[in-house]
Design a protein around this motif. Structure first.
Motif, PDB file in Angstrom:
ATOM      1  N   PRO A   5       0.652  -1.278  -0.116  1.00 32.49           N
ATOM      2  CA  PRO A   5       0.231   0.100  -0.060  1.00 32.49           C
ATOM      3  C   PRO A   5       0.928   1.282   0.053  1.00 32.49           C
ATOM      4  O   PRO A   5       1.883   1.153   0.678  1.00 32.49           O
ATOM      5  N   ALA A   6       0.434   2.403  -0.810  1.00 37.61           N
ATOM      6  CA  ALA A   6       1.199   3.561  -0.711  1.00 37.61           C
ATOM      7  C   ALA A   6       1.112   4.179   0.689  1.00 37.61           C
ATOM      8  O   ALA A   6       0.088   4.379   1.418  1.00 37.61           O
ATOM      9  N   THR A   7       2.322   4.628   0.883  1.00 31.66           N
ATOM     10  CA  THR A   7       2.519   5.514   2.211  1.00 31.66           C
ATOM     11  C   THR A   7       2.302   6.998   1.943  1.00 31.66           C
ATOM     12  O   THR A   7       2.376   7.548   0.679  1.00 31.66           O
ATOM     13  N   PRO A   8       1.264   7.601   2.815  1.00 28.58           N
ATOM     14  CA  PRO A   8       1.000   8.888   2.731  1.00 28.58           C
ATOM     15  C   PRO A   8       2.193   9.757   2.853  1.00 28.58           C
ATOM     16  O   PRO A   8       3.177   9.276   3.571  1.00 28.58           O
ATOM     17  N   ALA A   9       1.946  10.933   2.347  1.00 30.02           N
ATOM     18  CA  ALA A   9       3.354  11.672   2.456  1.00 30.02           C
ATOM     19  C   ALA A   9       3.414  12.488   3.878  1.00 30.02           C
ATOM     20  O   ALA A   9       2.492  12.646   4.471  1.00 30.02           O
ATOM     21  N   LEU A  10       4.667  12.419   4.320  1.00 29.18           N
ATOM     22  CA  LEU A  10       4.677  13.064   5.681  1.00 29.18           C
ATOM     23  C   LEU A  10       4.401  14.381   5.705  1.00 29.18           C
ATOM     24  O   LEU A  10       5.105  15.242   4.956  1.00 29.18           O
ATOM     25  N   PRO A  11       3.761  15.108   6.518  1.00 29.51           N
ATOM     26  CA  PRO A  11       3.297  16.649   6.823  1.00 29.51           C
ATOM     27  C   PRO A  11       4.474  17.193   7.303  1.00 29.51           C
ATOM     28  O   PRO A  11       5.406  16.802   8.203  1.00 29.51           O
ATOM     29  N   ASP A  12       4.357  18.504   6.934  1.00 27.10           N
ATOM     30  CA  ASP A  12       5.468  19.495   7.843  1.00 27.10           C
ATOM     31  C   ASP A  12       5.286  19.496   9.544  1.00 27.10           C
ATOM     32  O   ASP A  12       6.497  19.424   9.935  1.00 27.10           O
ATOM     33  N   ARG A  13       4.101  19.093   9.923  1.00 27.62           N
ATOM     34  CA  ARG A  13       4.155  19.180  11.322  1.00 27.62           C
ATOM     35  C   ARG A  13       3.178  17.827  11.760  1.00 27.62           C
ATOM     36  O   ARG A  13       2.217  17.747  10.971  1.00 27.62           O
ATOM     37  N   LEU A  14       3.818  17.129  12.685  1.00 31.37           N
ATOM     38  CA  LEU A  14       2.913  16.016  12.947  1.00 31.37           C
ATOM     39  C   LEU A  14       3.076  15.920  14.634  1.00 31.37           C
ATOM     40  O   LEU A  14       4.094  16.206  15.347  1.00 31.37           O
ATOM     41  N   SER A  15       1.976  15.412  15.197  1.00 28.45           N
ATOM     42  CA  SER A  15       1.949  15.316  16.472  1.00 28.45           C
ATOM     43  C   SER A  15       1.503  13.749  16.907  1.00 28.45           C
ATOM     44  O   SER A  15       0.650  13.216  16.123  1.00 28.45           O
ATOM     45  N   VAL A  16       1.925  12.964  17.930  1.00 26.63           N
ATOM     46  CA  VAL A  16       1.761  11.797  18.213  1.00 26.63           C
ATOM     47  C   VAL A  16       0.421  11.801  19.088  1.00 26.63           C
ATOM     48  O   VAL A  16      -0.653  10.912  19.062  1.00 26.63           O
ATOM     49  N   ASP A  17       0.052  12.869  19.686  1.00 22.74           N
ATOM     50  CA  ASP A  17      -1.167  13.123  20.526  1.00 22.74           C
ATOM     51  C   ASP A  17      -2.539  13.051  19.725  1.00 22.74           C
ATOM     52  O   ASP A  17      -2.592  13.920  18.860  1.00 22.74           O
ATOM     53  N   PRO A  18      -3.361  12.212  19.782  1.00 26.90           N
ATOM     54  CA  PRO A  18      -4.578  12.006  19.057  1.00 26.90           C
ATOM     55  C   PRO A  18      -5.509  13.267  19.229  1.00 26.90           C
ATOM     56  O   PRO A  18      -6.488  13.736  18.416  1.00 26.90           O
ATOM     57  N   SER A  19      -5.325  13.983  20.451  1.00 27.00           N
ATOM     58  CA  SER A  19      -6.148  15.327  20.509  1.00 27.00           C
ATOM     59  C   SER A  19      -5.714  16.405  19.900  1.00 27.00           C
ATOM     60  O   SER A  19      -6.414  17.514  19.607  1.00 27.00           O
ATOM     61  N   SER A  20      -4.401  16.332  19.116  1.00 27.42           N
ATOM     62  CA  SER A  20      -3.835  17.515  18.553  1.00 27.42           C
ATOM     63  C   SER A  20      -4.417  17.707  17.105  1.00 27.42           C
ATOM     64  O   SER A  20      -4.828  16.754  16.545  1.00 27.42           O
ATOM     65  N   PRO A  21      -4.480  19.096  16.791  1.00 21.74           N
ATOM     66  CA  PRO A  21      -4.788  19.303  15.316  1.00 21.74           C
ATOM     67  C   PRO A  21      -3.927  18.675  14.535  1.00 21.74           C
ATOM     68  O   PRO A  21      -4.161  18.707  13.176  1.00 21.74           O
ATOM     69  N   HIS A  22      -2.785  18.564  14.743  1.00 20.45           N
ATOM     70  CA  HIS A  22      -1.693  18.181  13.830  1.00 20.45           C
ATOM     71  C   HIS A  22      -1.515  16.704  13.914  1.00 20.45           C
ATOM     72  O   HIS A  22      -0.251  16.129  13.323  1.00 20.45           O
TER      73      HIS A  22
END
Length: 82
Positions: A5-22
């Motif tokens: 399966p194709a991997t999605p592009a990595l975003p410029d900003r990413l957070s591990v916390d599921p409640s984060s908007p990132h």
């Protein structure tokens, strides 16, 4: 033949916390690696490539909501799929 399966592009900003908007759940279906100043880090909670920082826990210290207290480390940030 089955294709991976194709991997999605990595975003410029990413957070591990599921409640984060990132937080992007599709990215976490794959294993991600983070390098800060050419050294791989395994404790990164959030990163921003364009601003050049990562957030990591500050030991065992907790904030008033019970989450780990974060410190921001600056430098050259690279994100990649393992």
């Amino acid at each position: 033949m089955t294709e991976a399966p194709a991997t999605p592009a990595l975003p410029d900003r990413l957070s591990v916390d599921p409640s984060s908007p990132h937080h992007v759940a599709a990215v976490f279906e794959h294993e991600i690696g983070i390098r800060l100043n050419d050294k791989e880090r395994f404790d990164v909670e959030e990163y921003c490539i364009s601003e050049g920082w990562v957030k990591v826990p500050a030991g065992r210290t907790l904030d008033r909501k019970g989450k780990p207290l974060m410190i921001k480390l600056k430098g050259k940030v690279e994100a990649f799929y393992r």
